[in-house]
Design a protein around this motif. Structure first.
Motif, PDB file in Angstrom:
ATOM      1  N   UNK B  54      45.109  36.615  32.391  1.00 33.62           N
ATOM      2  CA  UNK B  54      44.520  35.093  33.007  1.00 33.62           C
ATOM      3  C   UNK B  54      43.682  34.848  34.352  1.00 33.62           C
ATOM      4  N   UNK B  55      45.281  35.117  35.310  1.00 32.98           N
ATOM      5  CA  UNK B  55      45.842  34.430  36.324  1.00 32.98           C
ATOM      6  C   UNK B  55      46.532  35.805  37.391  1.00 32.98           C
ATOM      7  N   UNK B  56      46.008  35.912  38.465  1.00 36.73           N
ATOM      8  CA  UNK B  56      46.811  36.572  39.355  1.00 36.73           C
ATOM      9  C   UNK B  56      47.235  36.086  40.891  1.00 36.73           C
ATOM     10  N   UNK B  57      48.668  36.015  41.710  1.00 32.27           N
ATOM     11  CA  UNK B  57      49.311  35.650  42.542  1.00 32.27           C
ATOM     12  C   UNK B  57      49.038  36.937  43.767  1.00 32.27           C
ATOM     13  N   UNK B  58      49.121  36.406  44.951  1.00 34.17           N
ATOM     14  CA  UNK B  58      49.400  37.348  46.201  1.00 34.17           C
ATOM     15  C   UNK B  58      49.516  37.128  47.370  1.00 34.17           C
ATOM     16  N   UNK B  59      49.648  36.145  47.839  1.00 33.19           N
ATOM     17  CA  UNK B  59      50.552  35.240  48.859  1.00 33.19           C
ATOM     18  C   UNK B  59      49.205  33.934  48.960  1.00 33.19           C
ATOM     19  N   UNK B  60      48.312  34.377  50.248  1.00 35.05           N
ATOM     20  CA  UNK B  60      47.986  32.806  49.811  1.00 35.05           C
ATOM     21  C   UNK B  60      46.588  33.045  49.324  1.00 35.05           C
ATOM     22  N   UNK B  61      46.296  33.865  48.153  1.00 42.30           N
ATOM     23  CA  UNK B  61      45.209  34.500  47.630  1.00 42.30           C
ATOM     24  C   UNK B  61      46.401  34.475  45.748  1.00 42.30           C
ATOM     25  N   UNK B  62      44.829  33.255  45.333  1.00 47.11           N
ATOM     26  CA  UNK B  62      44.546  33.184  43.180  1.00 47.11           C
ATOM     27  C   UNK B  62      43.623  33.360  43.549  1.00 47.11           C
ATOM     28  N   UNK B  63      43.504  34.440  42.192  1.00 49.65           N
ATOM     29  CA  UNK B  63      42.587  35.014  41.333  1.00 49.65           C
ATOM     30  C   UNK B  63      42.198  34.281  40.413  1.00 49.65           C
ATOM     31  N   UNK B  64      41.880  34.077  39.034  1.00 46.42           N
ATOM     32  CA  UNK B  64      42.041  33.957  37.755  1.00 46.42           C
ATOM     33  C   UNK B  64      40.415  34.886  36.824  1.00 46.42           C
ATOM     34  N   UNK B  65      40.277  34.882  35.978  1.00 43.52           N
ATOM     35  CA  UNK B  65      39.686  35.694  35.153  1.00 43.52           C
ATOM     36  C   UNK B  65      39.730  35.429  33.806  1.00 43.52           C
ATOM     37  N   UNK B  66      38.068  34.982  33.195  1.00 42.24           N
ATOM     38  CA  UNK B  66      37.614  34.436  31.894  1.00 42.24           C
ATOM     39  C   UNK B  66      36.681  35.722  31.675  1.00 42.24           C
TER      40      UNK B  66
END
Lengths: 114, 115
Positions: B54-66
């Motif tokens: 549902x969510x993933x982080x990498x450094x200054x990046x944040x990705x969400x998936x619905x």
């Protein structure tokens, strides 16, 4: 680790001429892709190889485009004859076997057809 | 046909601000990936999120998936001028079928970060 290499970086040709692009993927990557990216759009897959076999070429205009990957390493993409609408950036990418992972892209070849 | 559609098409912000880009898609996926493309360069992979995440982080990046809404968002926090680029989402179909590992890219979002 060396990245995906492509050549040439730029090519300008007249319509109806032929052109070829070369790609050397990352060592050990079994899957190789060629994409076409028209200005202002996202990349569109042209052909996908697994080792030296074609997995998907459904969007390759086969009347003028051809591609091969001899020995499962380097690949060439050819256009013959070129049309004005072939002006685009041609991107090569590779990935480890399995293909459900990130793809590594080369710098691309910018083709201009006059 | 393009599977992913990014929104907005263009985004202009000041350094230090956050940037949010959205991606919508139409069919089931195995994973969704985000790539960055600097002017005149190839694409660089940023982050991959699988359909069961549902969510993933990498450094200054944040990705969400619905997956219920078939949408994803990419958040870049504390943006820098060097983040200026085009950002593309790409969807990978489920295993099986004829689309083995095939990525379908959206049209991209052009991000401009002003110093």
């Amino acid at each position: 680790e060396a990245g995906v290499a492509q050549s040439p970086r730029y090519k300008i040709i007249e319509k109806r001429q032929s052109v070829a692009f070369w790609c050397n993927p990352i060592s050990g990557h079994a899957t190789l892709y060629w994409y076409q990216q028209i200005l202002g759009q996202g990349p569109k897959l042209l052909i996908q190889f697994q080792n030296n076999g074609v997995v998907d070429d459904s969007q390759l205009p086969k009347d003028r485009f051809s591609a091969e990957r001899l020995k499962g390493v380097d690949s060439t993409l050819k256009i013959q004859p070129a049309k004005l609408e072939d002006s685009a950036v041609y991107l090569c990418a590779s990935t480890v076997q399995g293909a459900y992972n990130e793809q590594f892209f080369g710098p691309g070849t910018r083709l201009t057809v006059l | 046909s393009q599977q992913g559609e990014e929104d907005p098409q263009a985004l202009s912000i000041q350094e230090g601000e956050n940037a949010t880009m959205n991606c919508s898609y139409k069919t089931s996926i195995n994973n969704l990936q985000w790539y960055r493309q600097n002017s005149g360069r190839g694409l660089v992979h940023l982050i991959l999120i699988r359909s069961n995440e549902r969510e993933k982080h990498s450094g200054r990046l944040r990705v969400t998936l619905d997956t219920s809404k078939k949408s994803s968002s990419l958040l870049i926090t504390a943006s820098r001028a060097a983040d200026t680029a085009s950002y593309f989402c790409a969807t990978c179909p489920p295993a099986g079928g004829t689309s083995y590992g095939k990525l379908t890219f959206g049209q991209g979002t052009i991000l401009t970060v002003h110093p």
